[in-house]
Design an enzyme around this catalytic site. Sequence first.
Site, short mmCIF file in Angstrom:
data_model
loop_
_atom_site.label_atom_id
_atom_site.label_comp_id
_atom_site.label_asym_id
_atom_site.label_seq_id
_atom_site.Cartn_x
_atom_site.Cartn_y
_atom_site.Cartn_z
CE LYS A 10 -1.66 3.02 2.75
NZ LYS A 10 -1.89 4.22 2.03
CD GLU A 39 13.60 0.40 8.64
OE1 GLU A 39 13.88 1.30 9.33
OE2 GLU A 39 14.54 -0.68 8.25
CB CYS A 81 12.97 8.45 8.49
SG CYS A 81 14.08 7.68 7.31
CD GLU A 139 10.17 12.24 11.83
OE1 GLU A 139 9.03 11.53 12.21
OE2 GLU A 139 10.85 11.83 11.05
P1 TAP Z 1 2.20 7.79 8.32
O1 TAP Z 1 1.17 8.44 8.53
O2 TAP Z 1 2.43 6.64 9.64
O3 TAP Z 1 2.16 6.84 7.10
C1 TAP Z 1 2.80 5.76 6.74
C2 TAP Z 1 1.87 5.02 5.73
O4 TAP Z 1 0.89 4.26 6.51
C3 TAP Z 1 1.16 5.44 4.63
O5 TAP Z 1 0.94 4.62 3.73
C4 TAP Z 1 -0.20 5.53 5.52
O6 TAP Z 1 -1.48 5.86 4.65
C5 TAP Z 1 -0.43 4.51 6.26
N1 TAP Z 1 -1.12 4.28 7.58
C6 TAP Z 1 -1.53 5.50 8.22
N2 TAP Z 1 -2.45 5.14 9.10
C7 TAP Z 1 -2.19 3.63 9.35
C8 TAP Z 1 -2.80 2.57 9.96
N3 TAP Z 1 -3.31 2.93 11.08
N4 TAP Z 1 -2.52 1.32 9.59
C9 TAP Z 1 -1.79 0.94 8.62
N5 TAP Z 1 -1.24 1.85 7.85
C10 TAP Z 1 -1.50 3.42 8.01
O7 TAP Z 1 3.66 8.40 7.88
P2 TAP Z 1 3.88 9.49 6.74
O8 TAP Z 1 3.51 10.68 7.46
O9 TAP Z 1 3.29 8.94 5.57
O10 TAP Z 1 5.56 9.32 6.79
C11 TAP Z 1 6.33 10.08 7.48
C12 TAP Z 1 6.65 9.24 8.65
O11 TAP Z 1 7.69 8.05 8.23
C13 TAP Z 1 8.07 10.08 9.35
O12 TAP Z 1 7.97 9.89 10.86
C14 TAP Z 1 9.45 9.59 8.81
O13 TAP Z 1 10.31 9.57 9.80
C15 TAP Z 1 8.83 8.00 8.82
N6 TAP Z 1 9.71 7.38 7.69
C16 TAP Z 1 10.60 6.30 7.96
C17 TAP Z 1 11.48 5.88 7.44
C18 TAP Z 1 12.56 4.68 7.91
S1 TAP Z 1 13.17 4.07 6.96
N7 TAP Z 1 12.76 4.76 9.19
C19 TAP Z 1 11.47 6.22 6.00
C20 TAP Z 1 10.76 7.17 5.59
C21 TAP Z 1 9.64 7.67 6.47
P3 TAP Z 1 -1.72 7.28 4.34
O14 TAP Z 1 -0.83 7.93 3.33
O15 TAP Z 1 -3.08 7.26 3.36
O16 TAP Z 1 -2.16 7.94 5.45
#
Ligand code: TAP
Length: 481
Positions: A181, A255, A289, A386
């Site tokens: 997804k 991650e 991240c 963050e």
């Molecule tokens: P999230 O809001 O956590 O979303 C990540 C993914 O999970 C999206 O596809 C999201 O869908 C989905 N999602 C949301 N709620 C969910 C639930 N309850 N159950 C399952 N899936 C769910 O994060 P984001 O804002 O997209 O990304 C930013 C975060 O990712 C930051 O904290 C960043 O540090 C972290 N990140 C970490 C890494 C590594 S390698 N550690 C790399 C990149 C990013 P939607 O998009 O539709 O909401």
Amino acid sequence: MRFEYSPAPESRSVVRLRDSYGLFIGGSFVAGSSVFKTISPATEEVLAEVTHAGPEDVDKAVAAARQAYERVWSEMPGRERGKYLFRIARIIQERARELAVLESMDNGKPIRESRDVDVPLAAAHFFYHAGWADKLGYAGFGPSPRPLGVVGQVIPWNFPLLMLAWKVAPALACGNTVVLKPAETTPLTALLFAEICQQADLPPGVVNIVTGDGATGQAVVAHPGIDKVAFTGSTEVGKEIARACAVSGKRVTLELGGKAANVVFDDAPVDQAVEGIVNGIFFNQGHVCCAGSRLLVQESVQDEVLAALRRRMGTLRLGDPLDKNTDVGAINSRAQLDKISELVGSGEAEGAARWSPPCPLPDRGFWFPPTVFTEVSQAHRIAREEIFGPVLSVLTFRTPAEAIEKANRTPYGLSAGVWTEKGSLILWMASRLRAGVVWANTFNRFDPSSPFGGYKESGFGREGGRHGLEAYLDVVGGGDV
Ligand code: TAP
């Protein structure tokens, strides 16, 4: 000195956008329950209509993945699986320009980055894991390690294609099938990747892509037919997933977020360190991240480093992501822009000093100027939380011990940087920093052969390298290396 550049826009003509995209299930694009729109964050223009996968669609995707796992993929010799991965890698290279332009349109990141970082690294991940597919018996996990089954993968919007590659390449190399997804705001390169799977003649059902929002992600994670969950995203959602999987017996890797310290000692070459600081926090608008979002600078060189940093920030060009001169692109969504603005507001309210270079922002779209905060204390929210945007918080230290103390005082533990001439100090620091990755005299370097992942609230499990394979193999009691 500031140079004026004429616009050098990359052409969009290489991308053939469809009006509407279905879900990729069982090797074909199929209709789903409802649709949503994906927009360009730089212009707010609607790019395409995308299908929202409901629980019944996720169910079909898991069934397709199960069938492909049992009938084809898990039984296929590794050398044959490897050929498919090589083919995918080659097609990514052949269609690199199309992927890069599409990524910049949907995500808002500068074309220079999608062209030179995201897409080449995505291809490199498939090449690297193609090489492992027939050598898993020599990876240190016993003579014939088994795949886990059907893997549910949920990825964020900051590196859409690259995060897909980090997840799909090792899963497939190890003999698993996938239901992935992508993030709601950046589904388009994943859907182009689905076309690449068709072009590579990948057996139907080995890769399934279900677009949608958090509820779709939840349906993937909760589905009883999923054997392993691989999630990249926020710590908040990661904790929810860890709780949901704890009682299900599913394997999980997470991650999550970070708040990395980039530590500059008084003997560091200042110009190089400043390049590293800029790359650390302004690369990909700080939507990284492992971004070096906390600069720890030794007190004696604080003025010199900050003066050089401000000069360098004055040369950053913000604007059209498709312009080859652009350094800082658009913020990915209005929600993310609101989050950054709220945290920056808290920094000012708590007494830190905010500075940005003169930087006109476009009228439409979501934008935030490169920003640095000085007079930051450890207690400020901007030093603890963050921000996931182009915002740097500067703290100072006097001794290496104080630098370690401050760097480690965070619930996160994903990455860190050290800038010094002394090799012994680098080793001393690296052995004390509680971070999954420590870069020395560089920052934000990635390689598929190098494991990446966090400690503490940055998650667990590794992606990349031999360690990353372990997450997709049935390795009871760990490997023997
Ligand atoms: P999230 O809001 O956590 O979303 C990540 C993914 O999970 C999206 O596809 C999201 O869908 C989905 N999602 C949301 N709620 C969910 C639930 N309850 N159950 C399952 N899936 C769910 O994060 P984001 O804002 O997209 O990304 C930013 C975060 O990712 C930051 O904290 C960043 O540090 C972290 N990140 C970490 C890494 C590594 S390698 N550690 C790399 C990149 C990013 P939607 O998009 O539709 O909401």
